[in-house]
Design a protein around this motif. Structure first.
Motif, mmCIF file in Angstrom:
data_model
loop_
_atom_site.group_PDB
_atom_site.id
_atom_site.type_symbol
_atom_site.label_atom_id
_atom_site.label_comp_id
_atom_site.label_asym_id
_atom_site.label_seq_id
_atom_site.Cartn_x
_atom_site.Cartn_y
_atom_site.Cartn_z
ATOM 1 N N GLY A 1 3.199 -6.195 -8.573
ATOM 2 C CA GLY A 1 4.515 -5.983 -9.164
ATOM 3 C C GLY A 1 5.562 -6.892 -8.551
ATOM 4 N N GLU A 2 6.773 -6.702 -9.011
ATOM 5 C CA GLU A 2 7.896 -7.493 -8.502
ATOM 6 C C GLU A 2 8.131 -7.225 -7.021
ATOM 7 N N THR A 3 8.557 -8.257 -6.304
ATOM 8 C CA THR A 3 8.888 -8.104 -4.890
ATOM 9 C C THR A 3 10.103 -7.188 -4.763
ATOM 10 N N PRO A 4 9.993 -6.134 -3.935
ATOM 11 C CA PRO A 4 11.116 -5.204 -3.791
ATOM 12 C C PRO A 4 12.338 -5.900 -3.176
ATOM 13 N N THR A 5 13.508 -5.385 -3.497
ATOM 14 C CA THR A 5 14.745 -5.982 -2.983
ATOM 15 C C THR A 5 15.134 -5.426 -1.620
ATOM 16 N N THR A 6 14.562 -4.284 -1.218
ATOM 17 C CA THR A 6 14.836 -3.722 0.106
ATOM 18 C C THR A 6 13.520 -3.495 0.834
ATOM 19 N N ALA A 7 13.590 -3.446 2.160
ATOM 20 C CA ALA A 7 12.378 -3.288 2.970
ATOM 21 C C ALA A 7 11.678 -1.959 2.723
ATOM 22 N N SER A 8 12.427 -0.926 2.367
ATOM 23 C CA SER A 8 11.813 0.392 2.186
ATOM 24 C C SER A 8 11.297 0.618 0.763
ATOM 25 N N ALA A 9 11.659 -0.265 -0.165
ATOM 26 C CA ALA A 9 11.204 -0.110 -1.552
ATOM 27 C C ALA A 9 9.735 -0.492 -1.668
ATOM 28 N N SER A 10 9.085 0.016 -2.702
ATOM 29 C CA SER A 10 7.675 -0.303 -2.896
ATOM 30 C C SER A 10 7.470 -0.959 -4.252
ATOM 31 N N THR A 11 6.319 -1.568 -4.393
ATOM 32 C CA THR A 11 5.899 -2.133 -5.664
ATOM 33 C C THR A 11 4.433 -1.784 -5.847
ATOM 34 N N ASN A 12 3.951 -1.894 -7.061
ATOM 35 C CA ASN A 12 2.562 -1.529 -7.338
ATOM 36 C C ASN A 12 1.652 -2.740 -7.235
ATOM 37 N N VAL A 13 0.481 -2.508 -6.667
ATOM 38 C CA VAL A 13 -0.578 -3.505 -6.608
ATOM 39 C C VAL A 13 -1.765 -2.914 -7.349
ATOM 40 N N THR A 14 -2.282 -3.654 -8.322
ATOM 41 C CA THR A 14 -3.414 -3.176 -9.117
ATOM 42 C C THR A 14 -4.699 -3.780 -8.577
ATOM 43 N N LEU A 15 -5.648 -2.915 -8.256
ATOM 44 C CA LEU A 15 -6.926 -3.323 -7.672
ATOM 45 C C LEU A 15 -8.068 -2.942 -8.605
ATOM 46 N N ALA A 16 -9.124 -3.754 -8.611
ATOM 47 C CA ALA A 16 -10.313 -3.483 -9.423
ATOM 48 C C ALA A 16 -11.394 -2.902 -8.518
ATOM 49 N N VAL A 17 -11.785 -1.662 -8.799
ATOM 50 C CA VAL A 17 -12.779 -0.959 -7.991
ATOM 51 C C VAL A 17 -13.693 -0.148 -8.907
ATOM 52 N N ASP A 18 -14.654 0.564 -8.312
ATOM 53 C CA ASP A 18 -15.468 1.460 -9.134
ATOM 54 C C ASP A 18 -14.802 2.837 -9.161
ATOM 55 N N ASP A 19 -15.381 3.758 -9.912
ATOM 56 C CA ASP A 19 -14.769 5.077 -10.100
ATOM 57 C C ASP A 19 -14.637 5.872 -8.805
ATOM 58 N N VAL A 20 -15.608 5.778 -7.905
ATOM 59 C CA VAL A 20 -15.552 6.507 -6.638
ATOM 60 C C VAL A 20 -14.447 5.931 -5.752
ATOM 61 N N LYS A 21 -14.383 4.607 -5.661
ATOM 62 C CA LYS A 21 -13.357 3.974 -4.831
ATOM 63 C C LYS A 21 -11.958 4.217 -5.391
ATOM 64 N N ALA A 22 -11.827 4.342 -6.700
ATOM 65 C CA ALA A 22 -10.523 4.644 -7.299
ATOM 66 C C ALA A 22 -10.036 6.004 -6.801
ATOM 67 N N ALA A 23 -10.931 6.971 -6.739
ATOM 68 C CA ALA A 23 -10.560 8.302 -6.243
ATOM 69 C C ALA A 23 -10.186 8.240 -4.766
ATOM 70 N N GLU A 24 -10.934 7.461 -3.981
ATOM 71 C CA GLU A 24 -10.633 7.330 -2.553
ATOM 72 C C GLU A 24 -9.274 6.662 -2.340
ATOM 73 N N LEU A 25 -8.979 5.636 -3.137
ATOM 74 C CA LEU A 25 -7.681 4.966 -3.035
ATOM 75 C C LEU A 25 -6.542 5.911 -3.403
ATOM 76 N N ALA A 26 -6.708 6.675 -4.466
ATOM 77 C CA ALA A 26 -5.679 7.623 -4.884
ATOM 78 C C ALA A 26 -5.432 8.655 -3.787
ATOM 79 N N PHE A 27 -6.498 9.175 -3.204
ATOM 80 C CA PHE A 27 -6.363 10.165 -2.130
ATOM 81 C C PHE A 27 -5.652 9.556 -0.927
#
Length: 173
Positions: free
Chosen positions: A100-126
């Motif tokens: 995603g776009e670079t945040p304008t403040t140090a505390s703001a976040s942005t999304n990073v989309t990763l390609a994984v399998d179904d099990v790793k997706a659950a682990e990442l979400a957790f």
């Protein structure tokens, strides 16, 4: 007549199909995924996610940090046990699909989309919801692998074996 189209629902053997069950393939990301492949987007701040440094096409290692309370052999918290920070490599060589776009403040976040399998997706979400994620950029080629270890105050400052630390927190390895 179906060339260049994809099914809008799962097709079962012997099922009656109509033209409404198909749409133009287009550039849909979902149409490019196989049965166990998943795309997951996790929110990361600039420091933890290397925002501004990583880009689509890079590969990263994913570390997860948690505050862990020592437990007994039955999995119950030990009386007086205090939470201890622990970090571990949970995935390596993960493809980055989008940043995603670079945040304008140090505390703001942005999304990073990763390609994984179904099990790793659950682990990442957790891990994203219950701990803290870090991304580490991998070299374009020739990345070496080290066995993943547990990182704690004891392993960093005192050189204590990760196995001893894990056992002291109630683990069995």
């Amino acid at each position: 007549s179906l060339r260049g189209t994809v099914a809008t629902r799962e097709v079962f053997e012997g099922a009656q199909l109509t033209s409404a069950d198909f749409v133009a393939a287009g550039d849909s990301l979902a149409a490019t995924l196989t049965d166990r492949e998943r795309l997951i987007s996790v929110p990361l701040d600039a420091a933890h996610g290397l925002i501004g440094e990583i880009e689509a096409g890079n590969r990263v290692d994913v570390y997860a940090g948690f505050n862990v309370i020592p437990v007994d052999s039955a999995g119950r918290p030990v009386n007086g046990g205090q939470a201890r920070p622990m970090l571990r490599l949970i995935m390596s060589d993960v493809p980055v699909l989008a940043v995603g776009e670079t945040p304008t403040t140090a505390s703001a976040s942005t999304n990073v989309t990763l390609a994984v399998d179904d099990v790793k997706a659950a682990e990442l979400a957790f891990a994203s919801d219950n701990g803290k994620l870090w991304l580490a950029l991998r070299p374009s080629t020739g990345a070496a692998e080290s066995p993943p270890g547990l990182v704690t105050v004891e392993t960093v400052l005192l050189g204590v074996s990760p196995v001893k630390v894990l056992r002291s927190a109630g683990g069995t390895r």
